[in-house]
Write an enzyme that holds these catalytic residues in place. Structure first.
Site, PDB file in Angstrom:
ATOM      1  N   ASP A 283      26.406  14.246 -45.942  1.00 18.34           N
ATOM      2  CA  ASP A 283      25.396  13.243 -45.635  1.00 18.34           C
ATOM      3  C   ASP A 283      24.426  13.086 -46.802  1.00 18.34           C
ATOM      4  O   ASP A 283      23.745  12.069 -46.895  1.00 18.34           O
ATOM      5  CB  ASP A 283      24.619  13.635 -44.371  1.00 18.34           C
ATOM      6  CG  ASP A 283      23.515  12.651 -44.041  1.00 18.34           C
ATOM      7  OD1 ASP A 283      23.838  11.462 -43.820  1.00 18.34           O
ATOM      8  OD2 ASP A 283      22.341  13.048 -44.016  1.00 18.34           O
TER       9      ASP A 283
ATOM     10  N   GLY B  33      19.362  12.670 -40.122  1.00 21.00           N
ATOM     11  CA  GLY B  33      18.108  12.791 -39.382  1.00 21.00           C
ATOM     12  C   GLY B  33      17.520  11.463 -38.962  1.00 21.00           C
ATOM     13  O   GLY B  33      16.336  11.391 -38.632  1.00 21.00           O
ATOM     14  N   TYR B  34      18.334  10.415 -38.949  1.00 23.72           N
ATOM     15  CA  TYR B  34      17.828   9.058 -38.769  1.00 23.72           C
ATOM     16  C   TYR B  34      17.884   8.532 -37.341  1.00 23.72           C
ATOM     17  O   TYR B  34      17.919   7.311 -37.139  1.00 23.72           O
ATOM     18  CB  TYR B  34      18.589   8.110 -39.691  1.00 23.72           C
ATOM     19  CG  TYR B  34      17.761   7.591 -40.847  1.00 23.72           C
ATOM     20  CD1 TYR B  34      16.913   8.446 -41.547  1.00 23.72           C
ATOM     21  CD2 TYR B  34      17.835   6.272 -41.258  1.00 23.72           C
ATOM     22  CE1 TYR B  34      16.168   7.986 -42.607  1.00 23.72           C
ATOM     23  CE2 TYR B  34      17.083   5.809 -42.320  1.00 23.72           C
ATOM     24  CZ  TYR B  34      16.258   6.660 -42.995  1.00 23.72           C
ATOM     25  OH  TYR B  34      15.513   6.208 -44.047  1.00 23.72           O
TER      26      TYR B  34
ATOM     27  N   HIS C  34      22.668   9.856 -46.191  1.00 20.77           N
ATOM     28  CA  HIS C  34      21.414  10.568 -45.905  1.00 20.77           C
ATOM     29  C   HIS C  34      20.761  10.032 -44.632  1.00 20.77           C
ATOM     30  O   HIS C  34      19.563   9.730 -44.602  1.00 20.77           O
ATOM     31  CB  HIS C  34      20.455  10.443 -47.098  1.00 20.77           C
ATOM     32  CG  HIS C  34      19.443  11.546 -47.173  1.00 20.77           C
ATOM     33  ND1 HIS C  34      18.938  12.020 -48.353  1.00 20.77           N
ATOM     34  CD2 HIS C  34      18.830  12.284 -46.201  1.00 20.77           C
ATOM     35  CE1 HIS C  34      18.060  12.983 -48.131  1.00 20.77           C
ATOM     36  NE2 HIS C  34      17.978  13.160 -46.818  1.00 20.77           N
TER      37      HIS C  34
ATOM     38  N   ASP D 284      19.729  33.504 -44.312  1.00 22.21           N
ATOM     39  CA  ASP D 284      18.432  33.010 -44.774  1.00 22.21           C
ATOM     40  C   ASP D 284      17.623  34.180 -45.315  1.00 22.21           C
ATOM     41  O   ASP D 284      16.767  34.742 -44.625  1.00 22.21           O
ATOM     42  CB  ASP D 284      17.677  32.319 -43.631  1.00 22.21           C
ATOM     43  CG  ASP D 284      16.526  31.465 -44.120  1.00 22.21           C
ATOM     44  OD1 ASP D 284      15.808  31.914 -45.035  1.00 22.21           O
ATOM     45  OD2 ASP D 284      16.338  30.348 -43.599  1.00 22.21           O
TER      46      ASP D 284
ATOM     47  N   ARG E  26      20.112  18.809 -48.624  1.00 19.69           N
ATOM     48  CA  ARG E  26      19.755  18.155 -49.885  1.00 19.69           C
ATOM     49  C   ARG E  26      21.008  18.092 -50.764  1.00 19.69           C
ATOM     50  O   ARG E  26      21.771  19.054 -50.846  1.00 19.69           O
ATOM     51  CB  ARG E  26      18.643  18.908 -50.614  1.00 19.69           C
ATOM     52  CG  ARG E  26      17.262  18.746 -49.980  1.00 19.69           C
ATOM     53  CD  ARG E  26      16.731  17.345 -50.198  1.00 19.69           C
ATOM     54  NE  ARG E  26      15.377  17.154 -49.710  1.00 19.69           N
ATOM     55  CZ  ARG E  26      15.066  16.666 -48.509  1.00 19.69           C
ATOM     56  NH1 ARG E  26      16.039  16.348 -47.673  1.00 19.69           N
ATOM     57  NH2 ARG E  26      13.800  16.500 -48.168  1.00 19.69           N
TER      58      ARG E  26
ATOM     59  N   SER F 158      10.982  10.754 -48.020  1.00 22.27           N
ATOM     60  CA  SER F 158      11.481  11.680 -49.038  1.00 22.27           C
ATOM     61  C   SER F 158      11.902  10.986 -50.327  1.00 22.27           C
ATOM     62  O   SER F 158      12.066  11.641 -51.355  1.00 22.27           O
ATOM     63  CB  SER F 158      12.661  12.478 -48.477  1.00 22.27           C
ATOM     64  OG  SER F 158      13.720  11.613 -48.088  1.00 22.27           O
TER      65      SER F 158
ATOM     66  N   GLU G   8      21.066  10.526 -55.482  1.00 26.06           N
ATOM     67  CA  GLU G   8      20.894   9.396 -54.562  1.00 26.06           C
ATOM     68  C   GLU G   8      19.864   8.420 -55.150  1.00 26.06           C
ATOM     69  O   GLU G   8      18.867   8.846 -55.726  1.00 26.06           O
ATOM     70  CB  GLU G   8      20.396   9.901 -53.200  1.00 26.06           C
ATOM     71  CG  GLU G   8      21.382  10.775 -52.462  1.00 26.06           C
ATOM     72  CD  GLU G   8      20.787  11.322 -51.158  1.00 26.06           C
ATOM     73  OE1 GLU G   8      19.673  10.901 -50.769  1.00 26.06           O
ATOM     74  OE2 GLU G   8      21.431  12.183 -50.538  1.00 26.06           O
TER      75      GLU G   8
ATOM     76  N   THR H 150       8.641  13.404 -43.082  1.00 29.82           N
ATOM     77  CA  THR H 150       9.871  14.170 -43.263  1.00 29.82           C
ATOM     78  C   THR H 150       9.572  15.656 -43.120  1.00 29.82           C
ATOM     79  O   THR H 150       8.428  16.088 -43.240  1.00 29.82           O
ATOM     80  CB  THR H 150      10.465  13.932 -44.665  1.00 29.82           C
ATOM     81  OG1 THR H 150       9.516  14.358 -45.663  1.00 29.82           O
ATOM     82  CG2 THR H 150      10.795  12.459 -44.881  1.00 29.82           C
TER      83      THR H 150
END
Length: 383
Positions: A232, A257-258, A254, A147, A208, A45, A237, A67
């Site tokens: 996060d 998701g790591y 960030h 949503d 984001r 990303s 960034e 991603t």
């Protein structure tokens, strides 16, 4: 083929070495000159894939991002050049959901509240938001979903209004970056929205950085008017607003998701997409390369309560480790990216098999653990 790959995509050499000559690059620093001979381009990303990056390349056939997000890819440009594109939707949804769960368990203990007494608004009900919902719902937490795009598309789940989101005890953000259209998400939480939140609420952002106006958030935090914050992701960034850090309860660079499993899943999805594009049979899967977790089996003998759940969760992943390390390195030159590049291996709950009674196996599975039925032993009684 010349396959150009972000150096931080895990196990890329294992998956792709048989398919061409591999060239690894820095995702932040890559430029058009470096990619002039690329037939295949695999990114994350942090790389903006657009005309500026690809203007010197005349032979590119395939672009993939490891991603779930695609806002860094100019898909219209790729389409106009007849360049195939693939992403990895859902690859890190489990990892992000476990990050949120770890954060909430930490906050529940620190602030002395029960999660089941709180209402959680999940903003964005796609892959990641749904994964968060499933885990919290399994624990008996009252969750609501917001949503509008999915709701208008005919999703048959029950959705709430934005006013209900702002009234929730906990708000967790899981929307993509959307700049235009009827439902933009950039600065979705601007100063006017943030002013409606109270100090008793919790706001988490693992989506984001641009979703929250960081300068407005800083201003309110300095006035003592911000909710408890878990961030996060950040605006600008890796050059984030460091003045905001002291006001953030849990801060990370960030990496929600790591997990190793989530990142390798992204690599595997790109591998599968490239094989399909090239009309080749797949040779490998993630299981061929990823070793079992260091701790992969445990037995429990009591009913799962918040304390035991926290112990099980943090046996695999404790977000406080990442928060502490981030605060140490952020002032270093390139500290944000360095921590991401050297991120300590983190596994997902599924890598831990929990031996328990059949009554608890369903809950454990819903939370993401692997399970094994624990055999009951006969009790001995003196006569």
């Amino acid at each position: 083929m010349n396959i150009y790959i972000d150096e931080n995509i895990p196990y890329a050499k294992d998956f792709f070495a048989d398919y061409g000559k591999l060239h690894f690059f820095s995702g932040r620093k890559v430029n058009a000159e470096q990619l002039i001979d690329a037939d295949v381009l695999l990114v994350r990303s942090i790389t903006q894939v657009n005309e500026q990056l690809l203007k010197l390349n005349k032979k590119l056939k395939f672009v993939g991002t490891a991603t779930i997000g695609t806002d860094h890819i100019d898909q219209n440009y790729l389409k106009n050049r007849c360049i195939a594109f693939s992403s990895a939707p859902g690859c890190n949804k489990i990892s992000v959901a476990e990050y949120i769960l770890s954060s909430l368990l930490v906050l529940a203990e620190k602030q002395q509240f029960s999660l089941t007494s709180k209402k959680v608004a999940i903003v964005g009900a796609g892959n990641t938001g749904t994964a968060v919902y499933q885990r919290l719902n399994a624990l008996g937490v009252n969750c609501i979903l917001y949503d509008p795009p999915l709701q208008l598309a005919g999703d048959n789940r029950q959705f709430c209004s934005f006013e209900q989101v702002l009234a929730a005890d906990i708000i967790s953000l899981h929307v993509p970056k959307v700049v235009q259209g009827p439902y933009p998400t950039v600065h979705m939480f601007d100063r006017e929205v943030l002013k409606q939140l109270t100090k008793t609420q919790i706001l988490l952002n693992a989506a984001r950085g641009d979703i929250i106006d960081n300068q407005a958030l800083l201003s309110l935090a300095q006035q003592g008017e911000a909710p408890t914050l878990v961030l996060d992701v950040w605006e600008n960034e890796p050059h984030i607003e460091q003045l905001l850090l002291p006001y953030v309860e849990i801060a990370t660079p960030h990496i929600a998701g790591y997990s190793l499993d989530g990142r390798v899943r992204g690599t595997e999805m790109l591998y599968q997409a490239l094989c399909q594009f090239l009309q080749l049979n797949e040779k490998y899967s993630a299981a061929d390369f990823v070793a079992p977790a260091d701790i992969n089996m445990i037995s429990i003998s009591k009913k799962i309560d918040p304390s035991l759940m926290k112990s099980l969760m943090h046996l695999i992943f404790d977000v406080r480790r990442d928060d502490a390390l981030f605060r140490e390195v952020i002032e270093d030159v390139d500290g944000f990216d360095t921590m991401r590049k050297t991120y300590q291996e983190r596994r997902e709950l599924s890598t831990l098999t929990v031996k328990s009674s059949v009554e608890q196996n369903t809950l454990l599975q819903l939370l993401g653990f692997s399970t094994h039925l624990q055999q009951k032993t006969k009790e001995l009684h003196e006569i």
